[in-house]
Write an enzyme that holds these catalytic residues in place. Structure first.
Site, PDB file in Angstrom:
ATOM      1  N   LYS B 170       0.839  -1.209   0.000  1.00 24.45           N
ATOM      2  CA  LYS B 170       0.000   0.000   0.000  1.00 24.45           C
ATOM      3  C   LYS B 170       0.871   1.254   0.000  1.00 24.45           C
ATOM      4  O   LYS B 170       0.560   2.231  -0.703  1.00 24.45           O
ATOM      5  CB  LYS B 170      -0.927  -0.004   1.220  1.00 24.45           C
ATOM      6  CG  LYS B 170      -1.825   1.240   1.354  1.00 24.45           C
ATOM      7  CD  LYS B 170      -2.926   1.305   0.305  1.00 24.45           C
ATOM      8  CE  LYS B 170      -3.720   2.613   0.335  1.00 24.45           C
ATOM      9  NZ  LYS B 170      -4.780   2.677   1.350  1.00 24.45           N
ATOM     10  N   LYS B 238      -0.671  11.769   5.820  1.00 27.60           N
ATOM     11  CA  LYS B 238      -0.389  10.632   6.705  1.00 27.60           C
ATOM     12  C   LYS B 238       0.306   9.522   5.920  1.00 27.60           C
ATOM     13  O   LYS B 238       1.322   8.977   6.338  1.00 27.60           O
ATOM     14  CB  LYS B 238      -1.708  10.114   7.293  1.00 27.60           C
ATOM     15  CG  LYS B 238      -1.562   8.894   8.189  1.00 27.60           C
ATOM     16  CD  LYS B 238      -2.861   8.079   8.267  1.00 27.60           C
ATOM     17  CE  LYS B 238      -3.126   7.300   6.995  1.00 27.60           C
ATOM     18  NZ  LYS B 238      -4.176   6.268   7.088  1.00 27.60           N
TER      19      LYS B 238
END
Lengths: 298, 298
Positions: B170, B238
């Site tokens: 990811k 983030k």
């Protein structure tokens, strides 16, 4: 229509052949006479100079490498300009600097000759399959005259503005292509260094929002370690210089563009400029220390 | 199967609903009790703590925001760990730091509980349409137990390695997505500053080798000047921190990743962190001086 074609390389030759198949009368000029053989064998006429070719043509198409090549073909002694005549349309499909495209068009206009800058995307496969994207800058009149020819060469034909707009669009396209390729190289080298198979990560990413034609094409070559000449670093380096000059002129900061330019420069310094752009991943791998993924037993 | 779901946000709620439609018995926990209403209205059971939910479930799925959220849900007092029982499988589908995913899996394993890190790509539309890409790390056994659930949530299901490999994949995906978005922002701001319509340039590029889902989605928003909250800058910030930490650990240089990180940081400094990622183009436009394309008359 009588078409004169100059620049019979990997892109130009199949493009010229598509125009012949579409029924046009094709003349051609090449610095190396042997490059003409595949065309004259099927009925094209060879000309000794760009000027003589222009004098005998309704449209001259140039598909050469860089700005100086177009300059020479058009304006050197015996260049296209020496064969200028009323009604001649010059279409430069090379990728060159936008200010040069604008200047060349102005010089031809003074001689009564219309010009389009009409660079392409799609690479050798797009040229072979007549599936190029063509982005043309110039007058609407010149574009409409060229449209039937473009439709023999590509599937996506755009009139993007006045002279120079085609090259500006191409510069934007190459910037995005190169930054995306850099992103693919960074992502796949990160995967490899972190212990996950880059080929598998590419396959996953192809199904996610990060998927792209660049990930498919160049990511595939990176994962397969295929760096033999394809679309070579050398040509992209030329395009990056065009992008950087344009960005500087326009005051636009392109930090990711600068990142890929630095890596392309490293490839050139290491003598890898004839490899495929997929070699970008090699630059990133040089510094990787590797990251051992802690295993279940740790 | 008895599924306990934690994290009923934009992504989690439609995911939980798909699992109910697939016939599973669904329990849920939410810090804000009102978030449970859409699920309890259709037969789901509300639980007062993650621990009680875990005690009553075969599988617990967490879909929360960040590493500390997963830490808290699993290991705080009354967390999932307090309801641990043999046969429990925990699947964290949030996007968190790979080392944390590995550490959490090890702590659960010590309590006899299996864990998968299984982050997704596809955004709110992918969650709504059950077309997510799911990239799972963990044991083959845990993955096979989870597969039927994944198949109710997505169309592209991958087992990419041991615990942590899902989060590493990811991170690579987000790096590529963000670098591509930066490339789109740079290309479209260059087009605009150079006097060619960014919307048209995007349309041209969508047909060229530079085309991508990011150009389609975020490029479309940039060209249309749609910056209202979509997938907000805050979440990508983030993710970028996760990418940078991983790249540092692995010694991989990510110059284009650094470029987009700097621009995301500028957006945050300017209070634009709740806008859509398309706002990247605003940072670049601030410095653009504009480039007047010489016209035919010049």
């Amino acid at each position: 229509m009588r078409i004169g074609f100059i620049g019979l390389g990997t892109m130009g030759l199949p493009m010229a052949q598509h125009l012949m198949r579409a029924g046009h009368s094709l003349g051609a000029y090449a610095r190396r006479a042997e490059a003409l053989a595949p065309l004259t064998a099927t009925g094209a006429t060879a000309f000794a100079t760009p000027g003589e070719l222009a004098a005998a043509s309704d449209v001259v198409i140039t598909m050469v490498t860089a700005t100086p090549d177009v300059d020479q073909v058009l304006f050197a002694s015996r260049g296209v300009m020496t064969g200028a005549h009323r009604g001649l349309l010059v279409i430069d499909m090379s990728t060159i600097a936008p200010p040069a495209a604008i200047a060349f068009a102005a010089r031809l206009r003074d001689a009564g000759v219309a010009m389009l800058d009409a660079p392409v995307s799609g690479g050798p496969a797009g040229a072979r399959d007549a599936k190029l994207t063509i982005m043309a800058g110039g007058s609407a009149d010149a574009f409409e005259r060229a449209r039937p020819l473009f439709e023999s060469l590509g599937t996506n034909i755009f009139h993007v503005g006045d002279n120079g707009a085609g090259q500006i669009t191409k510069a934007c396209h190459q910037l995005l292509l190169l930054v995306t390729a850099e992103g693919v190289a960074e992502a796949l080298s990160l995967a490899g260094a972190a212990g996950v198979d880059p080929g598998l990560v590419r396959q996953v990413m192809m199904t996610g929002i990060a998927s792209s034609r660049v990930l498919d094409l160049f990511g595939g070559r990176m994962a397969a370690r295929q760096f033999e000449p394809g679309i070579s670093v050398r040509l992209y380096r030329k395009d990056l210089q065009i992008v950087r000059d344009l960005a500087t002129s326009a005051g636009v900061s392109t930090p990711a563009g600068e990142g890929v330019a630095a890596n392309v420069q490293k490839l050139v310094s290491e003598g890898l400029e004839r490899e495929d752009l997929a070699a970008l991943i090699k630059v990133l791998e040089q510094t990787a220390t590797g990251y051992r993924l802690p295993t279940s037993g740790d």
